[in-house]
Write a protein that holds these residues in place. Structure first.
Motif, PDB file in Angstrom:
ATOM      1  N   TRP A 191       0.816  -1.210   0.000  1.00 20.16           N
ATOM      2  CA  TRP A 191       0.000   0.000   0.000  1.00 20.16           C
ATOM      3  C   TRP A 191       0.855   1.269   0.000  1.00 20.16           C
ATOM      4  O   TRP A 191       0.509   2.250  -0.675  1.00 20.16           O
ATOM      5  N   ARG A 192       1.934   1.254   0.732  1.00 22.55           N
ATOM      6  CA  ARG A 192       2.780   2.445   0.765  1.00 22.55           C
ATOM      7  C   ARG A 192       3.428   2.722  -0.590  1.00 22.55           C
ATOM      8  O   ARG A 192       3.516   3.874  -1.022  1.00 22.55           O
ATOM      9  N   ASP A 193       3.836   1.664  -1.267  1.00 24.74           N
ATOM     10  CA  ASP A 193       4.420   1.846  -2.598  1.00 24.74           C
ATOM     11  C   ASP A 193       3.373   2.322  -3.602  1.00 24.74           C
ATOM     12  O   ASP A 193       3.653   3.187  -4.449  1.00 24.74           O
ATOM     13  N   LEU A 194       2.167   1.778  -3.501  1.00 18.54           N
ATOM     14  CA  LEU A 194       1.094   2.228  -4.392  1.00 18.54           C
ATOM     15  C   LEU A 194       0.732   3.687  -4.119  1.00 18.54           C
ATOM     16  O   LEU A 194       0.464   4.454  -5.055  1.00 18.54           O
ATOM     17  N   ALA A 195       0.736   4.060  -2.850  1.00 19.74           N
ATOM     18  CA  ALA A 195       0.436   5.450  -2.499  1.00 19.74           C
ATOM     19  C   ALA A 195       1.498   6.389  -3.050  1.00 19.74           C
ATOM     20  O   ALA A 195       1.186   7.471  -3.562  1.00 19.74           O
ATOM     21  N   LEU A 196       2.772   5.963  -2.980  1.00 16.42           N
ATOM     22  CA  LEU A 196       3.848   6.785  -3.530  1.00 16.42           C
ATOM     23  C   LEU A 196       3.705   6.937  -5.044  1.00 16.42           C
ATOM     24  O   LEU A 196       3.901   8.032  -5.596  1.00 16.42           O
ATOM     25  N   ALA A 197       3.325   5.851  -5.720  1.00 20.82           N
ATOM     26  CA  ALA A 197       3.110   5.915  -7.169  1.00 20.82           C
ATOM     27  C   ALA A 197       1.947   6.848  -7.501  1.00 20.82           C
ATOM     28  O   ALA A 197       2.003   7.605  -8.484  1.00 20.82           O
ATOM     29  N   LEU A 198       0.890   6.819  -6.681  1.00 21.86           N
ATOM     30  CA  LEU A 198      -0.258   7.688  -6.902  1.00 21.86           C
ATOM     31  C   LEU A 198       0.126   9.153  -6.718  1.00 21.86           C
ATOM     32  O   LEU A 198      -0.269  10.017  -7.514  1.00 21.86           O
ATOM     33  N   VAL A 199       0.907   9.438  -5.692  1.00 24.84           N
ATOM     34  CA  VAL A 199       1.369  10.818  -5.452  1.00 24.84           C
ATOM     35  C   VAL A 199       2.202  11.303  -6.634  1.00 24.84           C
ATOM     36  O   VAL A 199       2.022  12.422  -7.129  1.00 24.84           O
ATOM     37  N   GLY A 200       3.117  10.450  -7.113  1.00 19.79           N
ATOM     38  CA  GLY A 200       3.952  10.845  -8.248  1.00 19.79           C
ATOM     39  C   GLY A 200       3.157  11.051  -9.521  1.00 19.79           C
ATOM     40  O   GLY A 200       3.400  12.014 -10.264  1.00 19.79           O
ATOM     41  N   ALA A 201       2.181  10.178  -9.777  1.00 23.94           N
ATOM     42  CA  ALA A 201       1.383  10.275 -11.003  1.00 23.94           C
ATOM     43  C   ALA A 201       0.521  11.541 -10.997  1.00 23.94           C
ATOM     44  O   ALA A 201       0.421  12.246 -12.011  1.00 23.94           O
TER      45      ALA A 201
END
Length: 225
Positions: free
Chosen positions: A48-58
């Motif tokens: 979840w933390r990695d997905l959240a980081l990807a969402l923030v970057g996108a």
């Protein structure tokens, strides 16, 4: 040459901003959700933390694309950076996107036709929602900076939310205060931004009342001497 408003640079820019406003607002909520997961989720909460980081970057890349398009459509070149300084600040610090409501308030203030309560009500509602989002963003940011610092009084997200409410409403109880440099910078930004949003709400309501009273005085028959 066509004389339609969208054929000019300001017209094209306005057309783009109207079309992009709702998608960008949704992207802002996604950015905030991703940032919240990064801050509040335990360090072992994968993926979840990695997905959240990807969402923030996108979503930030989406803000960057929007900024680049508006810079190009404005026809101002690099002057766009300082003439639209609020957009530039919001690009660097996406958590301040609720401040874009100030532009809406400025546009309403520029109207010189008949005042409409529903228009001012939308501005006040938008400003209120923006204040809530800004407070939530500040609570996340200050919790991220403070909760592990020595001597911190903001240890939980509940403490951070309470501090954000007290700061945003200019109450300032003082029971929870930032001790880190980053936390104090966030506090200063929240104070300034909170005043801006509060001014948008009170200023919009006051302007509507003033216009209404002025028109009522103009309709009133002159008093006899």
């Amino acid at each position: 040459m066509s004389d339609r408003p969208t054929d000019s640079a300001p017209g094209r820019l306005t057309h783009w901003e109207k079309r992009a406003e709702v998608p960008l607002f949704a992207a802002s909520l996604l950015f905030l959700a991703g940032y919240a997961v990064r801050v509040l989720a335990p360090h072992d909460a994968q993926p979840w933390r990695d997905l959240a980081l990807a969402l923030v970057g996108a979503t930030w890349l989406l803000f960057l694309v929007d900024y680049a398009v508006r810079l190009r459509l404005s026809g101002l070149g690099l002057r766009f950076v300082h003439t639209h300084w609020l957009d530039t600040v919001v690009l660097v610090l996406p958590l301040l996107r609720p401040l874009r409501v100030v532009r809406v308030y400025t546009a309403v203030q520029g109207r010189r036709d008949r005042p409409r309560l529903d228009l001012y009500a939308r501005v006040m509602t938008y400003a209120g929602m923006s204040a809530v989002l800004l407070g939530f963003s500040a609570a996340l940011a200050v919790y991220h900076q403070e909760h592990g610092a020595p001597g911190a009084t903001i240890r939980t997200f509940g403490d951070a939310a309470w501090w954000a409410c007290a700061t945003l409403t200019t109450v300032g109880y003082g029971d929870a205060t930032p001790v880190t440099t980053g936390g104090r910078m966030i506090a200063a930004l929240l104070m300034v931004c909170g005043l801006a949003l509060l001014g948008a709400v009170t200023g919009s309501f006051s302007s509507w009342l003033l216009q209404v009273f002025t028109r009522e005085d103009e309709k009133r028959p002159p008093e006899r001497g």
